[in-house]
Design a protein around this motif. Structure first.
Motif, PDB file in Angstrom:
ATOM      1  N   LEU A   1       0.836  -1.196   0.000  1.00 46.31           N
ATOM      2  CA  LEU A   1       0.000   0.000   0.000  1.00 46.31           C
ATOM      3  C   LEU A   1       0.873   1.250   0.000  1.00 46.31           C
ATOM      4  CD1 LEU A   1      -2.710  -1.009   2.646  1.00 46.31           C
ATOM      5  CD2 LEU A   1      -2.786  -1.294   0.162  1.00 46.31           C
TER       6      LEU A   1
ATOM      7  N   THR B   1      -8.198   2.054   2.202  1.00 48.39           N
ATOM      8  CA  THR B   1      -8.003   1.863   0.751  1.00 48.39           C
ATOM      9  C   THR B   1      -9.160   2.466  -0.040  1.00 48.39           C
ATOM     10  OG1 THR B   1      -9.073  -0.325   0.761  1.00 48.39           O
ATOM     11  CG2 THR B   1      -6.680  -0.256   1.083  1.00 48.39           C
TER      12      THR B   1
ATOM     13  N   GLY C   1      -7.490   5.285  -1.638  1.00 50.93           N
ATOM     14  CA  GLY C   1      -7.029   4.517  -2.797  1.00 50.93           C
ATOM     15  C   GLY C   1      -8.037   4.546  -3.918  1.00 50.93           C
TER      16      GLY C   1
END
Length: 681
Positions: free
Chosen positions: A606, A644, A648
């Motif tokens: 990540l 995320t 993300g």
């Protein structure tokens, strides 16, 4: 993406039955059905569209085709309304091959209650047979079987181009072959994308995949292999292997296996792994002779280092022993351990584990003195990240060395029992412990790297192999690490049995252990219907009786309780029992959660921004006291999933993140919602 979108209602079936009985005029049919003209016209248009009947003036007759003829004959023998009404038709044509209830759920997306109701109706008219947990159409009823096959073919062709050749289809995806001058719904895959990844291979058709999820590199590989295997094309299989070798570092080997299994070709993929390593194969007739493969590899600039490898033992260890500054101990495991015992020819790396920082530093510095260079973690492959060595060292002319400290591949620890079983060889200042075959077997069973299934087979067949040592060490490792390895070992043993018919003597005990763990996970945070647990877990070698026995066992041990609600039996966790095994030592929840965030960040590579945000969320969760009474690693997993999504692009699904933490999807979603709601995000 549900591929079935037409269901026959009872009125439509009654209309067809009336025509089969000789009624044909519109007015007569409307009277028999007690419906108005608008509804009658709607039904007849749909039945004509489905190729059951034609209309001349106001008279309706069956079409002159196989479908109408089969319906007419079947309607005279059984109650076709029970056979075809609503969802029954969809289930009916999915019974052309023996399937389980779980298979039907997977292929139709229907509820368990709907399927069970349908099966009851089918049994009442005598159209199905059961063998163990598999259900199918009674093969003695030939016309019924042909009718089901015809309906299934029609369904498969629905919304698919008329010029398409279907390679594979299920409820989520369609893989198809399309003439190059035609357009198609979906995106290019398989051999059609090889050129983009360094393999210039021309085909007469294009290949398309239609699915809801984004196409991954591992799927392109498996689609090509599936196409080649369907055509029994050795040359095409070779091209798929070359594509794999060219792009191997970009792929995750576990993902490849999982995708291959979902398409029903895991056995073929395991053979591909073996072929690359020049191991014995189960389906040798699918592959080109080795010399022809190597010639093609040269033509496509695939260097032989990718399928022929250097050796480490004994010269590398002699050189290390001479250069070490002081006496040092290390353990040799993995493929090089097997190679030195004569169990395999080559291996791509040399796996070494040490037990303390001093030995690690001594070994690392000595390898650097020998010309090795440490591989920057940014250059780790997906497989490297999953195995998670402390360091990887490479040399232009020697075997790669993967160094581990205490814990191997993020899983098993270097236990006292493993050390005691190892054979010792002395190389000047290096005391090298050669791990036993049983310990190598267990290690390979939980890491599941490329070629491990063939290695497991060789180890078992090497002679004097003791299954009891493997079982005892598995239990000891789970006690030492507070981790569940049984599910991984069971998966490896299933692959091993599929490929070689080798069955572990503790297989049944292992299934029981895995079932206990899975049942515990399912009921940890909720009540679960007994029938639902059975349908989720049943399949392969796991029977309904085994699941019921394990639930009874867990009830006797006071881990779960049964509750009667209406006509359902629910299974509930006892509040005082925690099913995951954790250390009794007091642990700071904040520290534990942050460590788990760090591990997941490393595992999924990540970005720093996502990791930083996740760590900030941990502080907020602990400050609010949300972690009290909850599993720290579970909360940390949900926090990573949330991070995320916020920071993300949504690439990391709940399924993937949950799987990395051995967490169920319902659990991660529940914890995700809790964190989001509690922090007002």
């Amino acid at each position: 993406m549900c591929l079935y979108d037409t269901e026959m209602n009872p009125t439509s079936i009654k209309l067809l039955k009336s025509i089969a009985e000789g009624k044909s005029h519109q007015t007569e049919l409307m009277t028999l059905l007690s419906i108005g003209e608008w509804q009658f016209n709607t039904i007849t248009r749909e039945l004509m569209h489905q190729d059951y009947m034609d209309k001349t003036n106001d008279v309706f007759i069956f079409k002159n085709n196989a479908k109408a003829a089969l319906f007419h004959n079947i309607a005279n023998q059984i109650d076709v309304e029970k056979l075809l009404h609503d969802s029954n038709e969809q289930i009916f044509f999915n019974l052309t091959e023996p399937v389980t209830i779980k298979d039907i759920q997977d292929s139709t997306n229907l509820s368990l209650r709907t399927i069970q109701r349908c099966m009851s109706e089918f049994e009442s008219i005598g159209v199905i047979k059961k063998v163990d947990d598999k259900i199918s159409i009674d093969e003695t009823k030939e016309q019924l079987y042909l009718f089901a096959k015809l309906l299934k073919t029609e369904n498969e062709r629905r919304n698919i181009e008329s010029y398409a050749d279907i390679i594979y289809q299920d409820k989520f995806r369609i893989l198809k072959k399309i003439p190059k001058d035609q357009r198609a719904d979906g995106e290019l895959t398989g051999f059609s994308l090889f050129y983009d990844y360094g393999i210039d291979y021309q085909t007469t058709h294009n290949y398309f995949i239609k699915q809801e999820s984004s196409l991954r590199l591992e799927e392109i590989l498996i689609h090509a292999l599936l196409i080649a295997h369907k055509n029994k094309d050795k040359n095409a299989i070779t091209m798929a292997i070359l594509f794999y070798l060219k792009n191997r570092e970009k792929m995750d080997p576990l993902d490849i296996r999982m995708i291959a299994r979902s398409y029903g070709i895991s056995e073929i993929w395991i053979d591909v792994e073996g072929y690359v390593r020049n191991d014995p194969l189960k389906n040798i007739d699918l592959f080109l002779p080795r010399n022809e493969f190597e010639e093609k590899a040269r033509l496509y600039d695939i260097h032989s280092d990718l399928y022929t490898l250097p050796v480490a033992y004994p010269q590398l260890f002699r050189d290390i022993g001479k250069k070490l500054p002081e006496a040092t101990e290390a353990c040799l495991l993995g493929g090089e351990n097997m190679r030195m015992k004569g169990l395999k020819d080559r291996t791509k790396d040399c796996d070494i584990v040490v037990d303390d920082d001093k030995a690690l530093n001594n070994l690392t510095n000595t390898l650097l003195d020998l010309g090795y260079k440490s591989l920057n973690k940014e250059h780790f492959t997906n497989d490297d990240r999953r195995i998670d060595p402390f360091d990887i060292l490479e040399h232009p002319a020697r075997s790669r060395v993967d160094l581990f400290k205490t814990r191997i591949a993020g899983k098993l620890v270097l236990s006292d029992t493993i050390v005691q079983r190892a054979k010792i060889e002395q190389f000047t200042k290096l005391k090298l412990r050669i791990l036993s075959n049983e310990d190598i077997f267990l290690l390979k069973s939980v890491t599941l790297r490329e070629g491990d299934i063939q290695d497991l087979s060789k180890i078992v067949q090497s002679g004097n192999f003791d299954w009891k040592i493997v079982w005892d060490e598995l239990l000891y490792q789970e006690h030492l690490t507070c981790m569940n390895f049984s599910s991984l070992v069971l998966e490896s043993l299933d692959y091993l049995y599929e490929q070689t018919s080798i069955r572990s003597p503790f297989y049944r005990k292992l299934i029981s252990r895995v079932l206990d763990h899975e049942i515990s996970k399912l009921v940890r945070n909720r009540e679960m219907p007994l029938d639902g647990i059975i349908e989720l877990l049943k399949g392969n070698d796991i029977t309904e009786k085994m699941i019921r026995n394990r639930i009874d066992y867990l009830e006797r041990k006071k881990h779960v309780r049964k509750i009667k609600k209406g006509d359902q039996v629910l299974i509930q966790a006892k509040e005082k029992i925690v099913f995951n095994v954790y250390s009794n030592n007091p642990v700071d929840a904040r520290d534990r959660m942050k460590k788990h965030v760090e591990q997941l960040s490393k595992y999924f590579v990540l970005s720093d921004e996502i990791k930083k945000y996740a760590l900030e969320l941990v502080d907020q969760v602990v400050d609010k006291g949300i972690e009290n009474g909850r599993k720290p690693t579970g909360l940390a997993t949900a926090i990573v999933y949330l991070a995320t999504i916020v920071k993300g692009d949504g690439y990391y699904t709940a399924e993937r993140i949950a799987k990395a933490s051995n967490l169920s999807q319902p659990s991660i979603h529940a914890l995700y919602k809790l964190v989001k709601r509690s922090l007002s995000l």
